[in-house]
Write a protein that holds these residues in place. Structure first.
Motif, PDB file in Angstrom:
ATOM      1  N   GLU A  72     -11.650 -19.091 -44.727  1.00  0.00           N
ATOM      2  CA  GLU A  72     -12.444 -18.343 -45.714  1.00  0.00           C
ATOM      3  C   GLU A  72     -11.882 -18.439 -47.129  1.00  0.00           C
ATOM      4  OE1 GLU A  72     -14.555 -13.947 -45.975  1.00  0.00           O
ATOM      5  OE2 GLU A  72     -13.208 -14.390 -44.319  1.00  0.00           O
ATOM      6  N   PHE A  83     -21.817 -18.615 -45.930  1.00  0.00           N
ATOM      7  CA  PHE A  83     -21.111 -17.994 -44.809  1.00  0.00           C
ATOM      8  C   PHE A  83     -21.510 -16.524 -44.669  1.00  0.00           C
ATOM      9  CE2 PHE A  83     -17.502 -15.125 -44.005  1.00  0.00           C
ATOM     10  CZ  PHE A  83     -17.493 -15.219 -42.622  1.00  0.00           C
ATOM     11  N   LYS A  84     -21.498 -15.797 -45.771  1.00  0.00           N
ATOM     12  CA  LYS A  84     -21.822 -14.368 -45.736  1.00  0.00           C
ATOM     13  C   LYS A  84     -23.281 -14.125 -45.357  1.00  0.00           C
ATOM     14  CE  LYS A  84     -18.228 -12.684 -48.829  1.00  0.00           C
ATOM     15  NZ  LYS A  84     -17.931 -12.043 -50.123  1.00  0.00           N
ATOM     16  N   ARG A  85     -24.176 -14.971 -45.830  1.00  0.00           N
ATOM     17  CA  ARG A  85     -25.583 -14.833 -45.427  1.00  0.00           C
ATOM     18  C   ARG A  85     -25.724 -14.960 -43.921  1.00  0.00           C
ATOM     19  NH1 ARG A  85     -29.783 -18.492 -47.775  1.00  0.00           N
ATOM     20  NH2 ARG A  85     -31.138 -17.092 -46.623  1.00  0.00           N
ATOM     21  N   GLY A  86     -25.036 -15.923 -43.344  1.00  0.00           N
ATOM     22  CA  GLY A  86     -25.091 -16.101 -41.893  1.00  0.00           C
ATOM     23  C   GLY A  86     -24.413 -14.966 -41.154  1.00  0.00           C
ATOM     24  N   ARG A  87     -23.272 -14.550 -41.650  1.00  0.00           N
ATOM     25  CA  ARG A  87     -22.527 -13.455 -41.012  1.00  0.00           C
ATOM     26  C   ARG A  87     -23.325 -12.160 -41.019  1.00  0.00           C
ATOM     27  NH1 ARG A  87     -17.879 -11.223 -44.485  1.00  0.00           N
ATOM     28  NH2 ARG A  87     -19.749 -10.319 -45.398  1.00  0.00           N
ATOM     29  N   ASN A  88     -24.063 -11.931 -42.091  1.00  0.00           N
ATOM     30  CA  ASN A  88     -24.795 -10.670 -42.239  1.00  0.00           C
ATOM     31  C   ASN A  88     -26.222 -10.710 -41.684  1.00  0.00           C
ATOM     32  OD1 ASN A  88     -22.519  -9.647 -43.513  1.00  0.00           O
ATOM     33  ND2 ASN A  88     -23.276 -10.146 -45.548  1.00  0.00           N
ATOM     34  N   ARG A 104     -20.998 -12.643 -35.186  1.00  0.00           N
ATOM     35  CA  ARG A 104     -21.500 -12.727 -36.567  1.00  0.00           C
ATOM     36  C   ARG A 104     -20.669 -13.684 -37.420  1.00  0.00           C
ATOM     37  NH1 ARG A 104     -23.800  -6.746 -38.080  1.00  0.00           N
ATOM     38  NH2 ARG A 104     -25.563  -6.894 -36.640  1.00  0.00           N
ATOM     39  N   THR A 107     -21.636 -17.119 -36.395  1.00  0.00           N
ATOM     40  CA  THR A 107     -22.941 -17.451 -36.996  1.00  0.00           C
ATOM     41  C   THR A 107     -22.766 -17.820 -38.467  1.00  0.00           C
ATOM     42  OG1 THR A 107     -24.075 -15.997 -35.443  1.00  0.00           O
ATOM     43  CG2 THR A 107     -25.289 -16.610 -37.437  1.00  0.00           C
ATOM     44  N   GLY A 108     -21.869 -17.140 -39.156  1.00  0.00           N
ATOM     45  CA  GLY A 108     -21.583 -17.472 -40.552  1.00  0.00           C
ATOM     46  C   GLY A 108     -21.026 -18.880 -40.697  1.00  0.00           C
ATOM     47  N   THR A 111     -23.848 -21.302 -40.122  1.00  0.00           N
ATOM     48  CA  THR A 111     -24.731 -21.311 -41.287  1.00  0.00           C
ATOM     49  C   THR A 111     -24.147 -22.194 -42.384  1.00  0.00           C
ATOM     50  OG1 THR A 111     -25.547 -19.103 -40.755  1.00  0.00           O
ATOM     51  CG2 THR A 111     -25.873 -19.859 -43.022  1.00  0.00           C
TER      52      THR A 111
END
Length: 141
Positions: A72, A83-88, A104, A107-108, A111
């Motif tokens: 990160e 990354f944050k869009r995918g995590r969230n 999550r 997934t980030g 993404t």
């Protein structure tokens, strides 16, 4: 463009408008191909079942979560955004073998991989994959 599927390039604006779970869908496949190719290259004589067992060590949510936590700080602002869009992103899928936070984070990562692949930022994607191999060789996941 449809006739040359391996060389399709999406512009950053189109990719930014995509649902992050769609990017993760692509990123999951790209990451899986990377892992399988890497393992076959290193272990050409290994039985397929054993290759599969080794691949699981890379692709399970827990491992992907550990990987992205370690990488990160190396991400650019744009990469961190994806990354944050995918995590969230809210997924209807419930993880079977991972807790929600690990799922999550995984997934980030997927993404981010999807974004880099679709925008053909392949040098950066390769650099991240090399970092993942280094982490694996150091026993970090």
């Amino acid at each position: 463009m449809e006739n040359d599927l391996f060389n399709m390039k999406w512009d950053d604006i189109s990719v930014k408008q995509m649902n992050p779970l769609t990017l993760a869908f692509v990123g999951d496949a790209v990451y899986e191909v990377f892992v399988r190719t890497y393992l076959v290259n290193r272990n050409r004589d290994m039985k397929v079942h054993n290759l599969h067992v080794e691949a699981i060590k890379f692709v399970k949510a827990h491992s992907q979560s550990e990987i992205i936590k370690k990488l990160e700080t190396q991400l650019s602002e744009e990469e961190l955004y994806f990354f944050k869009r995918g995590r969230n992103a809210k997924s209807a899928t419930v993880p079977k073998n991972a807790d929600v936070q690990e799922y999550r984070f995984a997934t980030g990562l997927e993404t981010l991989v999807g974004f880099l692949y679709l925008t053909r930022k392949l040098d950066r994607l390769n650099s991240l994959f090399k970092s993942i191999i280094t982490l694996k060789n150091q026993g970090e996941f």
